[in-house]
Design a protein around this motif. Structure first.
Motif, PDB file in Angstrom:
ATOM      1  N   TYR B  36      59.445   0.056  72.170  1.00  0.00           N
ATOM      2  CA  TYR B  36      60.038   0.028  73.384  1.00  0.00           C
ATOM      3  C   TYR B  36      61.458  -0.697  73.267  1.00  0.00           C
ATOM      4  O   TYR B  36      61.642  -1.196  72.226  1.00  0.00           O
ATOM      5  N   GLN B  38      64.224  -2.896  75.600  1.00  0.00           N
ATOM      6  CA  GLN B  38      64.573  -3.744  76.964  1.00  0.00           C
ATOM      7  C   GLN B  38      66.004  -3.765  77.053  1.00  0.00           C
ATOM      8  O   GLN B  38      66.545  -4.579  76.118  1.00  0.00           O
ATOM      9  N   GLY B  41      68.012  -5.921  82.910  1.00  0.00           N
ATOM     10  CA  GLY B  41      67.859  -5.464  84.227  1.00  0.00           C
ATOM     11  C   GLY B  41      67.122  -3.936  84.568  1.00  0.00           C
ATOM     12  O   GLY B  41      67.023  -3.431  85.365  1.00  0.00           O
ATOM     13  N   ARG B  42      66.715  -3.477  83.296  1.00  0.00           N
ATOM     14  CA  ARG B  42      65.982  -1.969  83.282  1.00  0.00           C
ATOM     15  C   ARG B  42      64.612  -2.002  82.654  1.00  0.00           C
ATOM     16  O   ARG B  42      63.933  -1.065  82.438  1.00  0.00           O
ATOM     17  N   GLY B  43      64.155  -3.324  82.446  1.00  0.00           N
ATOM     18  CA  GLY B  43      62.748  -3.344  82.253  1.00  0.00           C
ATOM     19  C   GLY B  43      62.682  -2.777  80.893  1.00  0.00           C
ATOM     20  O   GLY B  43      63.330  -2.746  79.759  1.00  0.00           O
ATOM     21  N   LEU B  44      61.147  -2.264  80.548  1.00  0.00           N
ATOM     22  CA  LEU B  44      60.553  -1.821  79.228  1.00  0.00           C
ATOM     23  C   LEU B  44      60.837  -0.298  79.377  1.00  0.00           C
ATOM     24  O   LEU B  44      60.370   0.251  80.118  1.00  0.00           O
ATOM     25  N   PHE B  88      67.149  -5.081  73.031  1.00  0.00           N
ATOM     26  CA  PHE B  88      65.930  -5.751  72.453  1.00  0.00           C
ATOM     27  C   PHE B  88      64.843  -4.797  72.104  1.00  0.00           C
ATOM     28  O   PHE B  88      64.103  -4.262  73.066  1.00  0.00           O
ATOM     29  N   LEU B  90      61.305  -3.797  70.823  1.00  0.00           N
ATOM     30  CA  LEU B  90      59.781  -4.358  70.935  1.00  0.00           C
ATOM     31  C   LEU B  90      58.791  -3.265  70.262  1.00  0.00           C
ATOM     32  O   LEU B  90      58.818  -2.184  70.667  1.00  0.00           O
ATOM     33  N   PHE B 104      52.139  -7.388  71.200  1.00  0.00           N
ATOM     34  CA  PHE B 104      53.561  -7.104  71.097  1.00  0.00           C
ATOM     35  C   PHE B 104      54.086  -7.952  69.772  1.00  0.00           C
ATOM     36  O   PHE B 104      53.550  -9.007  69.549  1.00  0.00           O
ATOM     37  N   GLY B 105      55.233  -7.330  69.123  1.00  0.00           N
ATOM     38  CA  GLY B 105      55.828  -8.189  68.083  1.00  0.00           C
ATOM     39  C   GLY B 105      56.832  -8.904  68.762  1.00  0.00           C
ATOM     40  O   GLY B 105      57.202  -8.864  70.052  1.00  0.00           O
ATOM     41  N   SER B 106      57.508  -9.794  68.198  1.00  0.00           N
ATOM     42  CA  SER B 106      58.541 -10.805  68.637  1.00  0.00           C
ATOM     43  C   SER B 106      59.902 -10.178  68.965  1.00  0.00           C
ATOM     44  O   SER B 106      60.769 -10.701  69.480  1.00  0.00           O
ATOM     45  N   ARG B 109      66.671  -8.162  68.270  1.00  0.00           N
ATOM     46  CA  ARG B 109      67.776  -8.112  69.277  1.00  0.00           C
ATOM     47  C   ARG B 109      69.067  -7.167  68.513  1.00  0.00           C
ATOM     48  O   ARG B 109      69.260  -7.791  67.359  1.00  0.00           O
TER      49      ARG B 109
END
Lengths: 116, 113
Positions: B36, B38, B41-44, B88, B90, B104-106, B109
């Motif tokens: 994913y 991120q 403001g756009r979510g996943l 970001f 994930l 989920f992983g951490s 960035r």
């Protein structure tokens, strides 16, 4: 395809106040619903899920959510929030991709900020 | 229980450089794996998912690719990064998703400069 709408991008509240984070979904079939929490610069952690049965679901950290089929909603609530609840919260719905392989579709998230 | 390892945690790369982000899973076998992105403001946004070794499904056309060389290894790559690749990233794993949801992983960035 499934879709999820989180109606509030940001929700500021004072400590010990109640909070409700709203989530609506669209689906033509049975749904499975989830709430996740994300603390800054971390992955997502499962708060609670609805699969079937009782429409009131209790999760970790004192959160609960109610599945309302007629209103296609799955709002998250907590009666009294703490500073440590400050985080981003994501609502998600399952999306079957054939067989038993499932994907989750996420809303855009709600940033909960708890102020002293 | 499942554990996901993602690295690096942060990465700054120039435009046009290659990318390789790695994700490994412990505590389960034959999981479904997901990448994913991120953005603020756009979510996943689901980029890729895999139901087995060598099986990759792409959700959106983009500058990225994914590979799964081993059962519990999932790699996100790019030959030439764009500014718009910043975000970001994930990695997630699922096994019996209706029971356990995703793990989920951490996250990584990525800043493209």
């Amino acid at each position: 395809a499934q879709s999820v709408t989180q109606l509030d991008s940001q929700v500021p509240v004072f400590e010990e106040a109640p909070v409700e984070l709203r989530c609506n979904y669209s689906s033509s079939v049975s749904v499975y619903l989830f709430w996740y929490v994300q603390y800054p610069n971390q992955g997502l952690q499962l708060l609670l899920k609805y699969l079937s049965g009782s429409t009131l679901v209790k999760g970790i950290n004192g959160f609960e959510a109610e599945f309302n089929k007629s209103q296609t909603s799955f709002h998250l609530r907590k009666p009294s929030v703490h500073i440590s609840d400050t985080a981003e919260y994501f609502c998600a719905v399952s999306d079957e991709d054939g067989g038993s392989n499932y994907k989750l579709t996420f809303g855009k998230g709600t940033l909960l900020t708890v102020n002293p | 229980s499942q554990t996901i390892h993602q690295w690096p945690a942060t990465l700054v790369q120039p435009v046009g450089s290659p990318l390789s982000l790695e994700c490994t899973v412990e505590g389960t076998s034959n999981p479904n794996l997901y990448w994913y992105r991120q953005a603020a403001g756009r979510g996943l946004q689901l980029l890729f998912y895999s139901v087995g070794i060598g099986q990759i499904s792409s959700e959106v056309p983009q500058n990225l690719s994914a590979s799964r060389p081993q059962d519990r290894q999932f790699i996100l790559s790019s030959k030439k990064l764009l500014l718009s690749d910043s975000g970001f990233y994930l990695c997630a794993s699922s096994r019996q998703i209706l029971t356990y949801g995703y793990t989920f992983g951490s996250g990584t960035r990525l800043t493209v400069v």
